[in-house]
Design an enzyme around this catalytic site. Structure first.
Site, mmCIF file in Angstrom:
data_model
loop_
_atom_site.group_PDB
_atom_site.id
_atom_site.type_symbol
_atom_site.label_atom_id
_atom_site.label_comp_id
_atom_site.label_asym_id
_atom_site.label_seq_id
_atom_site.Cartn_x
_atom_site.Cartn_y
_atom_site.Cartn_z
ATOM 1 N N GLY A 21 -1.096 43.559 25.038
ATOM 2 C CA GLY A 21 -1.707 44.872 25.212
ATOM 3 C C GLY A 21 -3.157 44.793 25.626
ATOM 4 N N ALA A 22 -3.465 43.880 26.543
ATOM 5 C CA ALA A 22 -4.869 43.571 26.869
ATOM 6 C C ALA A 22 -5.437 44.423 27.989
ATOM 7 C CB ALA A 22 -4.985 42.091 27.240
ATOM 8 N N GLY A 25 -8.185 49.571 25.474
ATOM 9 C CA GLY A 25 -8.487 49.685 24.057
ATOM 10 C C GLY A 25 -8.913 48.392 23.398
ATOM 11 N N LEU A 26 -8.407 48.177 22.185
ATOM 12 C CA LEU A 26 -8.753 46.996 21.398
ATOM 13 C C LEU A 26 -8.409 45.705 22.131
ATOM 14 C CD1 LEU A 26 -7.288 48.286 18.015
ATOM 15 C CD2 LEU A 26 -9.726 48.085 18.534
ATOM 16 N N TYR A 171 5.633 55.192 12.500
ATOM 17 C CA TYR A 171 4.509 54.336 12.917
ATOM 18 C C TYR A 171 3.960 53.568 11.715
ATOM 19 C CZ TYR A 171 -0.092 52.825 14.401
ATOM 20 O OH TYR A 171 -1.205 52.064 14.658
#
Length: 301
Positions: A21-22, A25-26, A171
Site C-alpha cells: 500500500g505504498a 498515505g502512511l 474493520y
C-alpha cells in the site's frame, strides 16, 4: 528516545524493503523515508499507475510491483517474482489496508473484503516471503494495527462477518486479527529461533485519504463528520513515525508495539503502546493462526 523522528532513522543502504500500500498515505510516507535513508524500496501496490506516480514523487532507489492483497493468486505471483529478483529481503511493512462503509463486500476468494485485505493477504504474503526474510541478518516484519483493535472481538464462528454485518465493526475485527497475527508471529519466530523479528505499530488518529473519503459519500452529515474528524487527527508524517520506528530503530525487540503517546494513543510522540487483552492472548493467537492457514492455504512455522 522521546524525540524520535524520521531524521532518527539510521542508514538503510544495502537493505531491501517491501512496503504494501505504498502509493498513498502512511505507506507512501514510509516508503519515501526508507528511500531517503538509502533503502531499495519495493512499492507493493494494487494500482501500478498510482504506484508509478508515487515512485516519481519519492525518487531514490524504488521499484513498483503489482500486489492485490484481496486475491491470493496475486499474493503468490508477487512473492514468486519478488524472491526471484530479491532472494534476501530485510524488511516487510504490512501497511496496506481498506476501510469500507456500506454493504458487505467479498474478495475474489470469497472472504469479507476488509478481513481479506487487512489480515489474510498479509498473513499469506509474510509466510511466502519468510525464507527471503530469514536470509537477511536482521530482518523485520512490521504489522500495522489500529486503536480500533482494542474494542473489537473475534468471533471464530463468523470470521467473515456474515451475520449482522456492520462495516466499522468488521474493520475493527480485521485490525484485531492483524494485531493478533503480529503477536503470534513473534511467538513462533522466537520458538523457532529465527533471526526475523515481528513488530507492531499503529498510527493513532491520522489524516489519510481513507476514512474522510468514505464518510463523504454519506451525504451532508457525512461531510460534516469527515470535517470534524479531520480536526482530531494528526498529520500523516507524524502518524507514520510508529511504523518507521518499528521498522528501523536500533534495539527494537520482537513483539514490541509502537503508537502515539498522547490523548489515549490518538496522537503525539512515539511510545510503546498497549495491546488489548484479546490481542495478547496466546490461545486466540493459536486459533487464529490455524484458521488463517486453512483459509489461505499458506503454512509456515
Amino acid at each position: 528516545m522521546t524525540g524520535w523522528n524520521a531524521d532518527s532513522i539510521p542508514d538503510q543502504h544495502g537493505r531491501i524493503a517491501v512496503v504494501t500500500g505504498a502509493n498513498s498515505g502512511l505507506g507512501l510516507v514510509t516508503a519515501a523515508e526508507l528511500a531517503r535513508h538509502g533503502a531499495h524500496v519495493v512499492l507493493a501496490v494494487r494500482n501500478t499507475a498510482a504506484g508509478a506516480e508515487a515512485a516519481r514523487r519519492i525518487g531514490g532507489d524504488v521499484e513498483v510491483r503489482e500486489l492485490d492483497l484481496a486475491r491470493l493468486d496475486s499474493v503468490h505471483a508477487f512473492a514468486t517474482g519478488l524472491v526471484s529478483d530479491h532472494p534476501v529481503v530485510d524488511l516487510l511493512v504490512n501497511n496496506a489496508g481498506v476501510v469500507l462503509l456500506g454493504p458487505r463486500r467479498t474478495s475474489a476468494d470469497g472472504f469479507e473484503l476488509q478481513f481479506a485485505t487487512n489480515m489474510l493477504g498479509h498473513f499469506a504474503l509474510t509466510g511466502l516471503l519468510l525464507g527471503a526474510l530469514a536470509a537477511a541478518p536482521e530482518a523485520r516484519v512490521v504489522s500495522l494495527s489500529s486503536i480500533t483493535h482494542k474494542s473489537a472481538h473475534l468471533d471464530f464462528d463468523d470470521l467473515m462477518s456474515e451475520r449482522g454485518y456492520r462495516a466499522p465493526s468488521a474493520y475493527g475485527r480485521s485490525k484485531l486479527a492483524t494485531t493478533v497475527f503480529g503477536v503470534e508471529l513473534d511467538r513462533r519466530l522466537r520458538a523457532a529461533r529465527s533471526p526475523v523479528i515481528s513488530v507492531l505499530a499503529h498510527p493513532g488518529l491520522t489524516r489519510t485519504n481513507l476514512t474522510p473519503r468514505a464518510w463523504e459519500h454519506r451525504g451532508r452529515l457525512g461531510r460534516v463528520v469527515a470535517r470534524l474528524g479531520l480536526l482530531a487527527t494528526q498529520p500523516v508524517e507524524q502518524g507514520t513515525l510508529p511504523q518507521l520506528r518499528a521498522a528501523t530503530a536500533p534495539g527494537v525487540r520482537g513483539g514490541q508495539f509502537f503508537g502515539p503517546a498522547g490523548l489515549f494513543e490518538t496522537r503525539g510522540r512515539v511510545t510503546e503502546a498497549r495491546l488489548s487483552r484479546e490481542a495478547a492472548d496466546p490461545a486466540v493467537g493459536e486459533r487464529l493462526w490455524a484458521a488463517a492457514e486453512e483459509l489461505t492455504g499458506v503454512s509456515y512455522l
